[in-house]
Design a protein around this motif. Sequence first.
Motif, PDB file in Angstrom:
ATOM      1  N   TYR A  55      27.347  74.600   6.879  1.00  0.00           N
ATOM      2  CA  TYR A  55      28.289  76.067   7.611  1.00  0.00           C
ATOM      3  C   TYR A  55      27.344  77.051   8.581  1.00  0.00           C
ATOM      4  O   TYR A  55      26.626  77.755   7.642  1.00  0.00           O
ATOM      5  CB  TYR A  55      29.200  76.178   6.941  1.00  0.00           C
ATOM      6  CG  TYR A  55      30.019  75.608   6.232  1.00  0.00           C
ATOM      7  CD1 TYR A  55      30.186  74.569   6.917  1.00  0.00           C
ATOM      8  CD2 TYR A  55      30.711  75.900   4.725  1.00  0.00           C
ATOM      9  CE1 TYR A  55      31.390  73.933   5.875  1.00  0.00           C
ATOM     10  CE2 TYR A  55      31.082  75.069   3.867  1.00  0.00           C
ATOM     11  CZ  TYR A  55      31.444  74.352   4.874  1.00  0.00           C
ATOM     12  OH  TYR A  55      32.696  72.805   4.253  1.00  0.00           O
ATOM     13  N   SER A  56      26.859  76.695   9.167  1.00  0.00           N
ATOM     14  CA  SER A  56      25.190  77.247  10.139  1.00  0.00           C
ATOM     15  C   SER A  56      26.404  77.879  10.670  1.00  0.00           C
ATOM     16  O   SER A  56      27.627  78.078  11.412  1.00  0.00           O
ATOM     17  CB  SER A  56      24.630  76.164  11.305  1.00  0.00           C
ATOM     18  OG  SER A  56      25.997  76.026  11.715  1.00  0.00           O
ATOM     19  N   ASP A  57      25.183  78.913  12.026  1.00  0.00           N
ATOM     20  CA  ASP A  57      26.259  80.417  12.143  1.00  0.00           C
ATOM     21  C   ASP A  57      26.663  80.048  13.427  1.00  0.00           C
ATOM     22  O   ASP A  57      27.494  79.768  13.914  1.00  0.00           O
ATOM     23  CB  ASP A  57      25.132  81.340  13.472  1.00  0.00           C
ATOM     24  CG  ASP A  57      24.581  82.168  11.664  1.00  0.00           C
ATOM     25  OD1 ASP A  57      24.925  81.369  10.745  1.00  0.00           O
ATOM     26  OD2 ASP A  57      23.063  82.340  11.675  1.00  0.00           O
ATOM     27  N   GLU A  58      26.379  78.507  14.264  1.00  0.00           N
ATOM     28  CA  GLU A  58      26.961  77.653  15.547  1.00  0.00           C
ATOM     29  C   GLU A  58      28.000  77.699  15.148  1.00  0.00           C
ATOM     30  O   GLU A  58      28.811  77.091  16.045  1.00  0.00           O
ATOM     31  CB  GLU A  58      26.109  77.267  15.748  1.00  0.00           C
ATOM     32  CG  GLU A  58      24.231  77.436  16.286  1.00  0.00           C
ATOM     33  CD  GLU A  58      22.980  77.507  15.471  1.00  0.00           C
ATOM     34  OE1 GLU A  58      23.302  76.523  14.289  1.00  0.00           O
ATOM     35  OE2 GLU A  58      22.749  79.106  15.228  1.00  0.00           O
ATOM     36  N   LEU A  59      28.033  76.740  14.144  1.00  0.00           N
ATOM     37  CA  LEU A  59      29.561  76.344  13.508  1.00  0.00           C
ATOM     38  C   LEU A  59      30.758  77.044  12.851  1.00  0.00           C
ATOM     39  O   LEU A  59      31.484  76.702  14.003  1.00  0.00           O
ATOM     40  CB  LEU A  59      29.492  75.271  11.980  1.00  0.00           C
ATOM     41  CG  LEU A  59      30.932  74.716  11.764  1.00  0.00           C
ATOM     42  CD1 LEU A  59      31.212  73.295  12.919  1.00  0.00           C
ATOM     43  CD2 LEU A  59      30.372  73.882  10.148  1.00  0.00           C
ATOM     44  N   LEU A  60      30.320  78.535  12.772  1.00  0.00           N
ATOM     45  CA  LEU A  60      31.178  79.364  12.546  1.00  0.00           C
ATOM     46  C   LEU A  60      31.509  80.391  13.877  1.00  0.00           C
ATOM     47  O   LEU A  60      32.295  80.257  13.849  1.00  0.00           O
ATOM     48  CB  LEU A  60      30.591  80.348  11.257  1.00  0.00           C
ATOM     49  CG  LEU A  60      30.410  79.560  10.066  1.00  0.00           C
ATOM     50  CD1 LEU A  60      29.743  81.062   9.534  1.00  0.00           C
ATOM     51  CD2 LEU A  60      31.567  79.149   9.539  1.00  0.00           C
ATOM     52  N   ALA A  61      30.511  79.942  14.771  1.00  0.00           N
ATOM     53  CA  ALA A  61      30.591  80.689  16.075  1.00  0.00           C
ATOM     54  C   ALA A  61      31.674  80.327  16.875  1.00  0.00           C
ATOM     55  O   ALA A  61      32.737  80.182  17.517  1.00  0.00           O
ATOM     56  CB  ALA A  61      29.511  80.565  16.900  1.00  0.00           C
ATOM     57  N   GLU A  62      31.941  78.554  17.178  1.00  0.00           N
ATOM     58  CA  GLU A  62      32.199  77.865  17.497  1.00  0.00           C
ATOM     59  C   GLU A  62      34.516  78.379  16.568  1.00  0.00           C
ATOM     60  O   GLU A  62      35.148  78.596  17.564  1.00  0.00           O
ATOM     61  CB  GLU A  62      32.864  76.313  16.815  1.00  0.00           C
ATOM     62  CG  GLU A  62      31.414  75.434  18.091  1.00  0.00           C
ATOM     63  CD  GLU A  62      31.537  73.969  17.458  1.00  0.00           C
ATOM     64  OE1 GLU A  62      32.523  73.453  17.293  1.00  0.00           O
ATOM     65  OE2 GLU A  62      30.291  73.735  17.270  1.00  0.00           O
ATOM     66  N   PHE A  63      34.165  78.424  15.140  1.00  0.00           N
ATOM     67  CA  PHE A  63      35.749  78.816  14.865  1.00  0.00           C
ATOM     68  C   PHE A  63      35.910  80.186  15.686  1.00  0.00           C
ATOM     69  O   PHE A  63      36.942  80.200  15.374  1.00  0.00           O
ATOM     70  CB  PHE A  63      35.548  79.203  13.070  1.00  0.00           C
ATOM     71  CG  PHE A  63      36.254  79.256  12.954  1.00  0.00           C
ATOM     72  CD1 PHE A  63      38.218  78.870  12.273  1.00  0.00           C
ATOM     73  CD2 PHE A  63      36.750  80.812  12.099  1.00  0.00           C
ATOM     74  CE1 PHE A  63      38.826  79.450  11.882  1.00  0.00           C
ATOM     75  CE2 PHE A  63      37.588  81.273  11.410  1.00  0.00           C
ATOM     76  CZ  PHE A  63      39.556  80.288  11.147  1.00  0.00           C
ATOM     77  N   THR A  64      35.133  81.296  15.558  1.00  0.00           N
ATOM     78  CA  THR A  64      35.539  82.611  15.748  1.00  0.00           C
ATOM     79  C   THR A  64      36.210  82.070  17.830  1.00  0.00           C
ATOM     80  O   THR A  64      37.275  83.051  17.841  1.00  0.00           O
ATOM     81  CB  THR A  64      34.254  82.994  16.074  1.00  0.00           C
ATOM     82  OG1 THR A  64      33.770  83.600  15.278  1.00  0.00           O
ATOM     83  CG2 THR A  64      34.413  84.654  15.946  1.00  0.00           C
TER      84      THR A  64
END
Lengths: 423, 352
Positions: A55-64
């Motif tokens: 769960y990379s920062d990029e992936l979590l940024a997509e959720f945001t």
Amino acid sequence: MKTRALRRTTALLAGVATTAIVLAGCAGGGDAASNDGDGDATATLTLATFNDMGYSDELLAEFTEETGIKVVHNKAATSNDARANFFQKLGKGGLADVEAVEVDWFTEMMKYSDLVVPVPDDLKGRWLDWKEAAATDADGNLVAYGTDMGPQSICYRADLFEAAGLPTDRAEVAELFPTWDAFFQVGSEYVEKTGTPFIDSANSLLQGFVNQLELAYEEPDGTIIAAENPDIRAAYDQVIDNGLPISAFAGQWSDDWYAAMAGGEFAAMLCPPWMHGIIAGEAPEVEGWDIANAFPEGGGNWGGSYLVVPADGKNTEAAQKLADWLTAPENQIKAFENAGTFPSQVEAQDSDAVTSYTNEYFNGAPTGQIGIDRANAIEVSTYKGEKYFQYHDALQNAITRVFDGLEDKETAWNTWLTEISGF
Amino acid sequence: MTATESRPQTRAAAPAAPPPRQPRVISFSHRLSRWDLKVSPYLYISPFFIMFAIVGLFPIAYTAVISFMDWDLVRNSGEFVGFDQYVWILTQPHFWTALRNTFSIFVLSSVPQLLLAIFIASVLDRNIRAKTFWRMSVLVPYVVAPVAVGLIFNAMFADKSGLINSWLQLIGISAIPWHVEPFWSHVAIATMVNYRWVGYNTLILLAAMQAVNRDFYEAATVDGAGPIRQFFSITMPSLKPTLIFVIITSTIGGLQIFDEPRVFDQFGRGGSAQQWLTITLYLYDIGWGQWNFGRAAAMAWILFIIILGIGLLNLLLTRTLVRDEGLRSELSKREQKRAARATKKTVKESQR
């Protein structure tokens, strides 16, 4: 002046040290809780994982971007740390909104399944049957979101295989080990020819055996069968009689073991997908590693995780959304690409992104397809009860004692029996 | 003789003499100042005791309660089981192995540590250049985090790839199985402990050495005593109280040893045959590995009792040693005062 300055420095150091000691006492409590105060509770969620779940920062940024909800990600170094933290705070508040749970301590958590929020009914069927079955409590509630799984294959050093006169081609190697007997046969031939160990560790072989059993140490109703289970005794005999002579180490994860992985002191390993990243990371200069699409006598699952939403969280609805989103097939595929964590979602395993995935480091091995084939070969899901960890750890110790020459086979087994009678 | 004779006289004379000026309470402010005298000292020291009651005493009592229960940490509830948890612990072979290991590691670390600390301190006590630099640098290992020390020493003590074993092999000694033989694992762990604590103890002992009156040394030099004789006849006796302090603290620390054996291998569970399982490591494993807080609490109390016992032993030793030294008179305070009064009187009488 010089001494005064020094004295001041000493005082400062002493102060810092004292503070550090005091803080160390409460360090366990701070991490997750400190994030609760960050702004509006609806706008921020916390996610707690361990190791690298992809769960990379990029992936979590997509959720945001999609939902407007920020995610604060806390990573524990090991699953053991996460376990300690999880049970200390479960039911008392202070856990992250979404928590990762590893399969080895998942059954322990199931005892408290009423303290986590169940998965909405419409998500049922997203995961493989056994993955869902393990997370369903007595009332029929699915309580956890499956993330990855560990369908084992065999990783091998093609260059060392060649030197020993064994086949090196992925497909040919895969045919070498239809059964454990064949596996040990190849292993002892290798040891005879080269004089070096064939496999990394005896205890990983034990993992391999136990992960193919339906019942290991406990029955689902809580009855302890560890001492009587003939399968466990058989696994122990196999590992001691055939496994020890071809193993480089008793157990994994020691400094020596890591050093040997890069140094080429052994030629093969039992290899769940999450191990790929570890090998590639520890032995970046070694070029011979490859993966055979095979596992003796079918398949076996080693490891894997779930996400759960603690019921006393501040915003369980949004947290459910996050857990749902993270374990959605398309996002689990991204996690797989990030960290090799093999998805446990039916749909993800059917997708092109996984089936066509190859791993450069392992000589371009189609790790996606291998994972799928190995997952399909899994016939049983081992029941790991509440005390699985204790029993298994004690049995591993018994094997280590024989390996180290501290005790012989029967003595070590009897010591194990005495030990587990105290649990 | 005069002292005993004079005592009844003073007593008899007391009523006849004008009544001594009793400090009568005159005003509120007077009373306040009297309270101030009596109560303030207790108020000044109260923060510690209040803090101790909250963060020290309460957990200890709570642990005692839990130790009689089968405790579920998550649901915070338990069932009373009496002394079962204590019995369980005392019947575990692991407990006795842990006790053996703890004492073995304690001896292997404390003894060389103190000897080394005394030696280094006496060297630092001499007239050398850049004194402060050397004194500060002995403390550097103490500042390094124990886990970091563990990681570094682990790499050095690895059975196959370790630095120490390759050095040993270089000079023709066969590799030592650091993680297999109990004794060698204790040596390795004690090395980590020593690395961390020698400097700390050195500084304490050095401070005590500096407090020794330099005239003694001068006199000894004049009398022709060499440095070794001076060390044993002047330095060591003067160090006694400090040494006792250092021994007590290192005993308590040694019995609670945790970090070093915890990081000695990757699992932190004391080895396959409990070669380096210590009491606190076992305690941690029961509590945080098996989630059995009832047993862990009972274990904590057993450890507490062990430390208390050894602490008392230390105290007894301390008292005899200090008394031998003659620093404190064998007479009680009252007797001392009485003797002093008597002497004064005798002196006055003789002057008369």
